[in-house]
Write a protein that holds these residues in place. Structure first.
Motif, mmCIF file in Angstrom:
data_model
loop_
_atom_site.group_PDB
_atom_site.id
_atom_site.type_symbol
_atom_site.label_atom_id
_atom_site.label_comp_id
_atom_site.label_asym_id
_atom_site.label_seq_id
_atom_site.Cartn_x
_atom_site.Cartn_y
_atom_site.Cartn_z
ATOM 1 N N LEU A 300 2.898 -21.723 16.914
ATOM 2 C CA LEU A 300 2.037 -22.890 16.752
ATOM 3 C C LEU A 300 2.795 -24.171 17.106
ATOM 4 O O LEU A 300 2.293 -25.020 17.860
ATOM 5 N N ALA A 301 4.009 -24.311 16.577
ATOM 6 C CA ALA A 301 4.809 -25.492 16.901
ATOM 7 C C ALA A 301 5.136 -25.535 18.384
ATOM 8 O O ALA A 301 5.138 -26.617 19.006
ATOM 9 N N GLY A 302 5.396 -24.359 18.965
ATOM 10 C CA GLY A 302 5.760 -24.315 20.377
ATOM 11 C C GLY A 302 4.641 -24.746 21.295
ATOM 12 O O GLY A 302 4.867 -25.524 22.240
ATOM 13 N N VAL A 303 3.422 -24.264 21.064
ATOM 14 C CA VAL A 303 2.324 -24.660 21.960
ATOM 15 C C VAL A 303 2.005 -26.133 21.770
ATOM 16 O O VAL A 303 1.641 -26.827 22.733
ATOM 17 N N ARG A 304 2.145 -26.620 20.560
ATOM 18 C CA ARG A 304 1.976 -28.069 20.355
ATOM 19 C C ARG A 304 3.099 -28.850 21.032
ATOM 20 O O ARG A 304 2.865 -29.938 21.571
ATOM 21 N N GLY A 305 4.310 -28.267 21.031
ATOM 22 C CA GLY A 305 5.428 -28.904 21.713
ATOM 23 C C GLY A 305 5.227 -28.999 23.210
ATOM 24 O O GLY A 305 5.837 -29.851 23.887
ATOM 25 N N LEU A 306 4.366 -28.134 23.753
ATOM 26 C CA LEU A 306 4.002 -28.196 25.172
ATOM 27 C C LEU A 306 2.823 -29.133 25.412
ATOM 28 O O LEU A 306 2.349 -29.257 26.547
ATOM 29 N N GLY A 307 2.345 -29.754 24.353
ATOM 30 C CA GLY A 307 1.238 -30.703 24.495
ATOM 31 C C GLY A 307 -0.128 -30.051 24.475
ATOM 32 O O GLY A 307 -1.127 -30.713 24.820
ATOM 33 N N LEU A 308 -0.214 -28.785 24.067
ATOM 34 C CA LEU A 308 -1.500 -28.094 24.055
ATOM 35 C C LEU A 308 -2.245 -28.362 22.745
ATOM 36 O O LEU A 308 -1.643 -28.554 21.687
ATOM 37 N N THR A 309 -3.554 -28.364 22.826
ATOM 38 C CA THR A 309 -4.412 -28.571 21.666
ATOM 39 C C THR A 309 -4.768 -27.225 21.057
ATOM 40 O O THR A 309 -5.203 -26.307 21.758
ATOM 41 N N VAL A 310 -4.608 -27.109 19.759
ATOM 42 C CA VAL A 310 -4.903 -25.865 19.048
ATOM 43 C C VAL A 310 -6.363 -25.855 18.619
ATOM 44 O O VAL A 310 -6.887 -26.852 18.111
ATOM 45 N N PHE A 311 -7.023 -24.721 18.825
ATOM 46 C CA PHE A 311 -8.437 -24.581 18.465
ATOM 47 C C PHE A 311 -8.596 -24.204 17.008
ATOM 48 O O PHE A 311 -7.844 -23.399 16.469
ATOM 49 N N GLY A 312 -9.633 -24.765 16.381
ATOM 50 C CA GLY A 312 -10.052 -24.315 15.061
ATOM 51 C C GLY A 312 -9.328 -24.998 13.918
ATOM 52 O O GLY A 312 -8.458 -25.856 14.094
ATOM 53 N N ASP A 313 -9.718 -24.589 12.716
ATOM 54 C CA ASP A 313 -9.168 -25.121 11.476
ATOM 55 C C ASP A 313 -7.827 -24.439 11.212
ATOM 56 O O ASP A 313 -7.776 -23.329 10.690
#
Length: 409
Positions: A300-313
């Motif tokens: 989760l931290a990694g995909v956010r670190g790539l600037g990606l938006t996480v889906f859902g709650d």
């Protein structure tokens, strides 16, 4: 006769929503020699596997065993054995697999009632109780972890609600068991089913199931009614279970002390299921769940670190899978194919309203580990950049490493 080459699958790192890369010891167990289905070794292995899965499910239920077939076989066996034609079944839907439970209940000739929330959310317990009061179902069928949305439905309050209103409580824990908390007895489950191919770290093809005494009596009482139907010769009666293979009353007799023949147990899958449970319990059930939580938090931290938006709650996300929005301008399916072709890493797309909108990345079973997470994030960064996305250099890997370090501190 032309030469037929032996099967030689390519090397893959399966980082999608399942199936996943199996634990090496599970693959070794599956190559063990076969024995007869009533060989003392076989029957002892069956009994031992039952005991192991009581610990996996956190239950004392005597009726804990395997249904031969994929996780869907377990779902179908549970629903068709617990529900009589015309009885009401309530299905809260928050993703694709809630719709699957509803479809199977409809095929069992139940009167199915759905309550739905937007994908990316979970169903509040208050909404479930309101529907139970209004519908008065025989059975509540509820997915715990739905990989189509990555959401983890809280179950801890639902059992008490069902008991208060005289409703059987069944949960499909295919995507969640082994990587997220599941307390069959403490949460008041009457029936629960799963599969091996997610957090348990095995192949698809065996479905662990556990049944409470209350659920067992429902199944046994139906069996007694059916015995009367057969004796009367009226096999068209509504109470008659349509499926022989998925009749849990007969399967319980097969796994029970009488060992009444029902089918020939899938020996290699029994070995696999036993080893999946052994791996989890040897490492420690809570430690395995914590490992999934750490690997999932790092991804989760990694995909956010790539600037990606996480889906859902995210507060209700499963430990073992994350859904990320595909960046604007990036061709989702070709980029996912590049991950497979160039790096041997599989990530998933999704279904229905999320198809083509998100990728689903899993961290489960054998792959809930540091090197698998970091390798996937490094490859994803390269593919995103090649497909035109502007991403921070090393942003994903660095964020994930920080998370692993914090967890180890």
């Amino acid at each position: 006769m032309s030469h037929i080459a032996p099967i030689d699958p390519p090397a893959r790192l399966l980082m999608g929503p399942g199936p996943i890369s199996a634990y090496p010891s599970v693959l070794r167990a599956m190559s063990s020699p076969l024995v007869g289905q009533y060989d003392p070794f076989m029957t002892a292995a069956m009994s031992e596997t039952q005991d192991l899965y009581r610990r996996v499910w956190s239950t004392r239920n005597e009726q804990t065993f395997l249904v031969d077939g994929t996780s869907r076989a377990g779902i179908e066996a549970a629903i068709t054995s617990l529900v009589r034609p015309g009885e009401r079944v309530l299905v809260p839907v928050f993703g694709r697999f809630g719709h699957l439970l509803a479809e199977i209940a409809e095929r069992a000739m139940a009167e199915v009632h759905r309550i739905e929330v937007e994908w990316g959310q979970v169903v509040p317990a208050s909404k479930i109780e309101e529907a139970i009061v209004r519908v008065k179902p025989t059975l509540l069928a509820l997915v715990q972890g739905d990989t189509s949305t990555t959401m983890n439905q809280p179950l801890d309050d639902i059992g008490e609600i069902c008991r208060r209103h005289g409703v059987l409580f069944y949960s499909d824990a295919t995507a969640s068991l082994g990587g997220n908390a599941f307390e069959a007895d403490a949460w008041g489950l009457d029936a629960a089913t799963a599969g091996l191919q997610k957090c348990l770290g095995g192949p698809s093809g065996s479905s662990p199931i556990t049944l409470s005494e209350r659920a067992t009596e429902v199944i046994r009482s139906r069996g007694r009614v059916e015995a009367g139907i057969r004796e009367a010769g009226d096999t068209s009666a509504a109470d008659f279970v349509r499926s022989n293979y998925f009749d849990l009353g007969m399967i319980m007799d097969y796994w029970g002390p009488r060992r009444l023949n029902h089918h020939t147990e899938a020996t290699s899958m029994l070995y696999a299921a036993r080893e999946c449970a052994s791996v989890l319990l040897t490492e420690g059930r809570e430690k395995v769940i914590a490992r999934h939580a750490t690997a999932g938090a790092a991804m989760l931290a990694g995909v956010r670190g790539l600037g990606l938006t996480v889906f859902g709650d995210v507060a209700h996300k499963m430990n073992n899978v994350v859904a990320v929005e595909i960046p604007d301008g990036v061709a989702g399916d070709p980029a996912r194919q590049a991950m497979l072709d160039d790096f041997g890493i599989e990530i998933g797309t999704s279904f229905g309203p999320l198809h083509g909108r998100v990728w689903r990345i899993g961290t489960m079973g054998y792959n809930a580990r540091r090197d698998a997470v970091l390798t996937t994030l490094a490859a994803l960064e390269q593919v995103l950049r090649r497909f035109g996305a502007s991403v921070p250099t090393g942003g994903g890997v660095d964020a994930a490493i920080d998370t692993f370090r914090e967890a180890a501190a």
